[in-house]
Scaffold this active site. Structure first.
Site, mmCIF file in Angstrom:
data_model
loop_
_atom_site.group_PDB
_atom_site.id
_atom_site.type_symbol
_atom_site.label_atom_id
_atom_site.label_comp_id
_atom_site.label_asym_id
_atom_site.label_seq_id
_atom_site.Cartn_x
_atom_site.Cartn_y
_atom_site.Cartn_z
ATOM 1 N N HIS A 124 48.007 -61.363 -11.346
ATOM 2 C CA HIS A 124 46.433 -61.689 -11.582
ATOM 3 C C HIS A 124 45.916 -61.106 -12.539
ATOM 4 C CE1 HIS A 124 43.087 -62.526 -8.658
ATOM 5 N NE2 HIS A 124 44.518 -63.375 -7.918
ATOM 6 N N CYS A 365 44.225 -68.179 -10.220
ATOM 7 C CA CYS A 365 44.246 -66.482 -11.595
ATOM 8 C C CYS A 365 45.748 -66.090 -12.121
ATOM 9 C CB CYS A 365 43.996 -65.344 -10.229
ATOM 10 S SG CYS A 365 41.785 -65.867 -9.237
HETATM 11 N N1 PMP Z 1 46.537 -59.115 -6.629
HETATM 12 C C1 PMP Z 1 47.280 -60.040 -6.493
HETATM 13 C C2 PMP Z 1 48.422 -60.127 -6.588
HETATM 14 C C3 PMP Z 1 46.894 -61.210 -5.643
HETATM 15 O O1 PMP Z 1 47.529 -62.223 -5.057
HETATM 16 C C4 PMP Z 1 45.565 -61.461 -5.811
HETATM 17 C C5 PMP Z 1 44.878 -62.261 -4.721
HETATM 18 N N2 PMP Z 1 44.701 -63.835 -4.742
HETATM 19 C C6 PMP Z 1 44.430 -60.191 -5.992
HETATM 20 C C7 PMP Z 1 45.920 -59.602 -6.456
HETATM 21 C C8 PMP Z 1 42.997 -59.974 -5.991
HETATM 22 O O2 PMP Z 1 42.533 -59.718 -4.771
HETATM 23 P P1 PMP Z 1 41.371 -59.519 -3.955
HETATM 24 O O3 PMP Z 1 41.210 -60.798 -4.444
HETATM 25 O O4 PMP Z 1 41.910 -59.383 -2.233
HETATM 26 O O5 PMP Z 1 41.123 -58.297 -4.820
#
Ligand code: PMP
Length: 414
Positions: A124, A365
């Site tokens: 991500h 993302c």
């Molecule tokens: N890592 C992964 C694997 C995720 O799925 C996400 C959220 N989609 C994030 C990081 C980021 O998390 P947050 O937006 O809650 O900071």
């Protein structure tokens, strides 16, 4: 779950009885954020209305009640992870946790210009952008464990990456695009001498993680993906490493002594919690752990595993659907796919408008991973996918409605 247990769960998520666009809501966007539980919110409301104050500072009754609730939440989370309370640091979420780690490792001399950081190609952006950007300022190198054409991280790819001799390995516990659960034991084993960071944003809500057993150095996750409030997350760090780490954020509460010239820091974990925290959020995350344990975390894991398998099987039945990621048992809780000839935004939009099914479409993302999936795709890959993701309040019937919706979409576009 027994019928009775499941009925109780559904009562706790009133939005599931809502209609959207004239249909019962089918919520399959849990990987983005989960629904919220009435009982957790009621407990948080009681905390806000009857026990709330700032913590740690004042000596009055409310301050002591709020401080106890906050510290109890830390203890619950520590127990949940098999960690010690001083190893649990509250953050605003996974993104802050990773930014914190990159900056702190550099400031502490634990990550230097000649060093390599190893990520995977399925990360991500939260576990990619901070490393890539800060490598430009600090000179360390960023390398990747390669994904195959289906977006799968194979054992061979992990073993091959050993040659890169990384100082830090930072990897997701479960991909938010392919659903693959990473072989964390194998990764730890392969990179014995590296600092081992796990992005637990997707894995922690679905699977009990024992940080000691897996020998994880740092684990980050977000409350909002496991029915807790938004704006609260956790950074677990091994005590021996936290003790060597320079804080990322400076300010009130994190200090011991301050003069006009210098500063000494508070003890663990407070030195990493600068400023007024999301107190009610932390307390809410503690209530969430109570709630998940009271349902039975093992039952939750099992229910999600069954639904994941069913979701994959049903999607594989559809010859007009291209599925990404692993199709074996290493996939968990979500599936990314495309409907041949229909843009994923249209698929997601029609599912919502005509079937009341909430899914996610886009690059999730993970833009670099989209180029990997494009390589292996047999369709005109639209650089994005549709993602359906389940949580413990979903049912097989939800998945059947999704599949019926997809069949209709295919017919409409023929
Ligand atoms: N890592 C992964 C694997 C995720 O799925 C996400 C959220 N989609 C994030 C990081 C980021 O998390 P947050 O937006 O809650 O900071």
């Amino acid at each position: 779950f027994s019928d009775e247990e499941f009925f109780k769960i559904l009562e706790d998520f009133p939005v599931l009885k809502r209609e959207v666009n004239g249909k019962r809501l089918v919520y399959l966007d849990n990987a983005a954020s989960t629904l919220k539980s009435k009982s957790v919110i009621e407990k948080m409301t009681d905390f806000y209305l009857n026990h709330y104050s700032n913590i740690h500072r004042a000596v009055h009754k409310l301050a002591s009640e709020a401080t106890v609730a906050y510290e109890q939440a830390r203890e619950k989370i520590a127990k949940f992870l098999n960690a010690n309370p001083e190893e649990v640091i509250f953050t605003s979420g996974t993104t802050l946790g990773i930014n914190f780690l990159v900056n702190s490792l550099v400031r502490s001399g634990m990550l230097n210009p000649q060093d390599t950081v190893l990520l995977s190609q399925v990360e991500h952006h939260a576990n990619l952008v901070p490393w890539v950007r800060l490598s430009k300022f600090y000179g360390f190198k960023v390398e990747y464990i390669e994904a195959d054409d289906k977006g799968v991280i194979t054992t061979d790819a992990i073993l091959k990456a050993k040659l890169k001799n990384p100082k830090v390995v930072s990897i997701t516990g479960q991909s938010n695009v392919t659903g693959q659960e990473m072989p964390l034991e194998l990764i730890r084993e392969t990179f014995k001498d590296s600092i081992f960071i796990v992005d637990g944003a997707q894995l922690v809500p679905h699977k009990r993680i024992d940080v000691k057993k897996l020998d994880i150095d740092f684990l980050v996750f977000s409350g909002h993906k496991m029915i807790a409030p938004t704006g609260i997350g956790v950074l677990y760090g091994k005590r021996t490493l936290l003790e060597k780490l320079e804080p990322f954020l400076y300010g009130g509460e994190m200090i011991d002594k301050v003069t006009f010239e210098d500063v000494t820091f508070n003890i663990l974990p407070y030195r990493f919690e600068a400023g007024t925290q999301h107190i009610a959020g932390a307390v809410g995350l503690g209530y969430t752990i109570d709630y998940l344990e009271s349902i039975g975390f093992e039952k939750i894991e099992k229910h999600i595993a069954e639904l994941s398998k069913y979701l994959m099987e049903r999607l594989l039945e559809l010859d007009f659907v291209e599925v990404y990621g692993p199709i074996d048992d290493s996939h968990r809780s979500l599936v990314s796919f495309n409907v041949e000839g229909v843009h994923p935004h249209d698929v997601s939009h029609i599912l919502d408008e005509n079937f009341g099914v909430a899914t996610r479409s886009g690059h999730h993302c993970a833009q670099p991973l989209m180029s990997v999936l494009a390589r292996g795709s047999k369709i005109d890959f639209p650089n994005s996918t549709v993602r359906a993701s389940v949580y413990f309040y979903n049912t097989k019937e939800d998945i059947d409605i999704l599949v019926e919706g997809l069949k209709h979409i295919k017919r409409w576009f023929e």
